[in-house]
Design an enzyme around this catalytic site. Structure first.
Site, PDB file in Angstrom:
ATOM      1  N   HIS A  20      -0.502  -8.049   3.437  1.00 27.87           N
ATOM      2  CA  HIS A  20      -0.271  -8.766   4.661  1.00 27.87           C
ATOM      3  C   HIS A  20      -1.460  -8.112   5.799  1.00 27.87           C
ATOM      4  CE1 HIS A  20       2.076  -5.085   6.741  1.00 27.87           C
ATOM      5  NE2 HIS A  20       1.978  -4.856   5.703  1.00 27.87           N
ATOM      6  N   ASN A  70      -5.591   3.232  10.287  1.00 34.53           N
ATOM      7  CA  ASN A  70      -4.747   2.349  10.847  1.00 34.53           C
ATOM      8  C   ASN A  70      -4.817   2.352  12.489  1.00 34.53           C
ATOM      9  OD1 ASN A  70      -3.319   4.604  10.294  1.00 34.53           O
ATOM     10  ND2 ASN A  70      -1.656   3.555  10.566  1.00 34.53           N
ATOM     11  N   GLN A 110      -6.318  -0.912   5.356  1.00 29.23           N
ATOM     12  CA  GLN A 110      -7.153  -1.632   6.452  1.00 29.23           C
ATOM     13  C   GLN A 110      -8.506  -1.781   6.303  1.00 29.23           C
ATOM     14  OE1 GLN A 110      -5.306  -1.978   9.333  1.00 29.23           O
ATOM     15  NE2 GLN A 110      -3.440  -0.934   9.063  1.00 29.23           N
ATOM     16  N   CYS A 143       4.911   1.998  12.246  1.00 25.58           N
ATOM     17  CA  CYS A 143       5.743   2.795  11.836  1.00 25.58           C
ATOM     18  C   CYS A 143       6.404   3.816  12.903  1.00 25.58           C
ATOM     19  CB  CYS A 143       5.351   3.587  10.530  1.00 25.58           C
ATOM     20  SG  CYS A 143       4.245   2.779   9.490  1.00 25.58           S
ATOM     21  N   ALA A 199       0.771  -1.328   0.148  1.00 25.61           N
ATOM     22  CA  ALA A 199      -0.038  -0.217  -0.155  1.00 25.61           C
ATOM     23  C   ALA A 199       0.894   1.183  -0.017  1.00 25.61           C
ATOM     24  CB  ALA A 199      -0.936  -0.067   1.423  1.00 25.61           C
ATOM     25  N   THR A 200       2.221   1.188   0.741  1.00 28.41           N
ATOM     26  CA  THR A 200       2.825   2.322   0.526  1.00 28.41           C
ATOM     27  C   THR A 200       3.191   2.710  -0.821  1.00 28.41           C
ATOM     28  OG1 THR A 200       3.667   2.046   3.006  1.00 28.41           O
ATOM     29  CG2 THR A 200       5.112   3.245   1.437  1.00 28.41           C
ATOM     30  N   THR A 237       9.788  -7.234 -12.188  1.00 26.32           N
ATOM     31  CA  THR A 237       9.238  -8.686 -12.261  1.00 26.32           C
ATOM     32  C   THR A 237       7.975  -8.848 -11.369  1.00 26.32           C
ATOM     33  OG1 THR A 237      11.276  -9.697 -13.145  1.00 26.32           O
ATOM     34  CG2 THR A 237       9.460 -11.098 -12.249  1.00 26.32           C
ATOM     35  N   SER A 276      -3.379  -3.623   0.334  1.00 28.90           N
ATOM     36  CA  SER A 276      -2.133  -4.256   0.706  1.00 28.90           C
ATOM     37  C   SER A 276      -2.371  -6.043   1.101  1.00 28.90           C
ATOM     38  CB  SER A 276      -1.821  -3.581   2.363  1.00 28.90           C
ATOM     39  OG  SER A 276      -0.602  -4.519   2.688  1.00 28.90           O
TER      40      SER A 276
END
Lengths: 456, 95
Positions: free
Chosen positions: A256, A206, A234, A380, A126-127, A294, A254
């Protein structure tokens, strides 16, 4: 030697599946004794960061990351073994089967958000998707559009992308939020200018889990014909998402956060009306040139599988997570006073419960809760002792912002874990309050806000 | 009794195999989840009468069982050296 060891392990595991005796503990003993040669201690404790850990803490930090679902890992493993091909190879089976797997995953991701597979670009997370959205859109339309609107409670990567744009001469409006964490739609409406090139508002926060009114924001953006970007990292798999209902032009996703692998995500880019971006990464032209490099087949396959599991399990998980959140909040409330839920309680994703405990020092509380893996806010910023900027944007007092704990509940959380978390949290808060002179004064009826502290 | 080509005995056998496999997960959370999800899944589908939906649910269950069987092996190969605090409780006297 390691090969012999590995085959011994396989053999012991297989034997166990076949004999189905009280195997859980049996195999652990076998496997640890087999590994004893290479690790110094194996029976009860390890030492990390100077802390002796005798057991793995119970995990309540699902907003930081989530465990990989075994169904996801099962889908991924073949692509780490024989099916290792480069999905962009067009000349042999290895490439073809990888490409097919990537396209299946693209359909699974698109399906979960009500999009077309052609509108999905795989990224590293997502970043990266947020960076492409914010910087990419503004740089593409830079001749006419010089202004971005976002909120004060966005994720760091959106805020930092905006700062980057400001340094290049763009203007940014950081919308304030109300005390419940939700933006004021009228403030958004009045912030839009003729040269506004993007509105970026995250769907589920988040840190505090509040859900912004996506459909209403989408309607306002449509009215002014401004592209709307949302960071839905989220929100994906947790609340129903429809790119058409929300009228988003871009959406960051995202892997994960939804029990998929780390290092993979996606960017949704609307085709009608078409939104265009300037690539932030140049190279071989993969993913229609928007994200060269890739495509990591195993990760993408895992992300796709995670989306499919999320689609099937959303209702089941949601019901459970809501019940667990209620259990946690009621359990803590029943035993402690002076607790405040940060952010709206109603417009909230249930898996995120951000609570402040009055008269307790936050860092001491986190340190005391060694057996519960929780965080005070986003991963973070968990290295800094600064109170969270999200809580400050809500107008939470400095002392309360310092004592927040974010409990993240997920698919694999059990009732027993919630009960244990309640027990440990209550015990720790009571212990810290017992030591606190402030709490003593409050109990005596002194309003500590009225105290004039003398300066030395 | 046969329903949709799937017998009652086959369905009960699948349920027992799923629970048995679930118990073999070395990870506390995955083990508890798999047990719970299997039980809830069978409960949800208890009232199915349409033969085609019964056989669809049955083959979905078989596929899930195969995933679980493979993954219990993977999990056991990389089992954590230290247990979850939730497993330690069982050894401690109740207070």
């Amino acid at each position: 030697m390691s090969y012999a060891m590995a085959s011994k392990l396989v053999a012991s595991a297989l034997r166990r599946t076949l004999t189905r005796t009280n195997a859980t503990y049996g195999v652990r003993r076998l496997s640890t004794s087999a590994m004893a040669a290479e690790t110094e201690t194996y029976d009860d404790a390890v030492t990390m960061k100077g802390v002796k850990i005798a057991a793995r803490p119970l995990y309540l930090d699902m907003q930081a990351t989530s465990p990989v679902d075994p169904r996801v890992l099962d889908a991924m493993l073949p692509y780490y073994l024989a099916r290792f091909g480069n999905p962009h190879s067009r000349t042999h089976l290895f490439g073809w089967e990888s490409e097919q797997a990537v396209e299946t995953a693209r359909e699974q991701v698109a399906d979960l958000i009500g999009a077309s597979p052609k509108e999905i670009v795989f990224t590293s997370g997502a970043t990266e998707s947020n960076n492409i959205s914010v910087k990419g859109v503004m740089k593409f339309y830079k001749e006419k559009k010089r202004h971005v609107i976002t909120t004060q409670t966005e994720h760091k990567c959106v805020l930092d992308s905006c700062r980057h744009l400001q340094q290049e001469g763009f203007e940014v409006t950081y919308l304030p939020v109300e005390s419940d964490g939700i933006i004021d739609l009228e403030k958004l409406r009045s912030a839009i200018r003729p040269d506004t090139g993007l509105v970026s508002v995250m769907a589920v926060n988040n840190e505090i889990g509040v859900i912004q009114p996506m459909e209403e924001i989408g309607r306002i953006c449509k009215e002014f014909n401004v592209p709307f970007h949302t960071d839905a990292a989220q929100a994906l798999g947790k609340i129903p998402i429809s790119v058409d209902k929300w009228n988003v032009s871009l959406m960051s996703l995202s892997g994960h956060k939804i029990y998929g692998p780390k290092g993979v995500g996606a960017l949704y880019m609307r085709r009608r009306p078409r939104i265009r971006v300037e690539p932030q990464m140049n190279g071989g032209g993969q993913e229609r040139g928007i994200r060269s490099g890739t495509v990591p087949t195993p990760l993408v396959v895992g992300f796709g599988a995670a989306c499919q599991v999320a689609k099937n399990e959303m209702e089941y998980d949601d019901k459970r997570i809501k019940a667990l959140q209620e259990r946690l909040l009621n359990g803590i409330r029943a035993k402690l006073d002076g607790i405040v839920v940060n952010g709206s309680v109603e417009k909230r994703y249930a898996g995120n419960l951000n609570i402040s405990f009055a008269y307790v020092e936050g860092e001491s509380l986190l340190m005391g809760l060694k057996e519960v893996a929780v965080s005070s806010g986003s991963a973070c910023t968990s290295a800094s002792l600064e109170p969270s900027y999200v809580l400050r944007a809500l107008g939470v007092d400095e002392d309360m912002a310092h004592t927040s704990i974010r409990f993240g509940i997920g698919r694999f959380t059990t009732e027993a874990e919630i009960d244990r978390a309640i027990e440990l949290t209550v015990m720790q808060v009571e212990k810290l309050r017992e030591m606190s002179p402030l709490y003593e004064m409050v109990k005596e009826g002194i309003d500590i806000k009225q105290i004039q502290w003398s300066q030395h | 009794m046969v329903s949709g080509g799937v017998s009652r005995a086959q369905i009960l056998g699948l349920y027992r195999s799923l629970l048995r496999t679930a118990r073999q997960f070395t990870d506390y959370n995955i083990r508890e989840y798999t047990k719970r999800r299997a039980a809830d899944g069978f409960r949800e589908n208890r009232d199915l009468t349409d033969p085609s939906s019964i056989s669809a649910a049955y083959s979905d269950g078989i596929a899930q069982l195969q995933v679980a069987k493979r993954q219990t092996v993977v999990y056991s190969l990389y089992a954590s050296k230290i247990k979850s605090v939730m497993e330690m409780e069982m050894k401690m006297p109740p207070n």
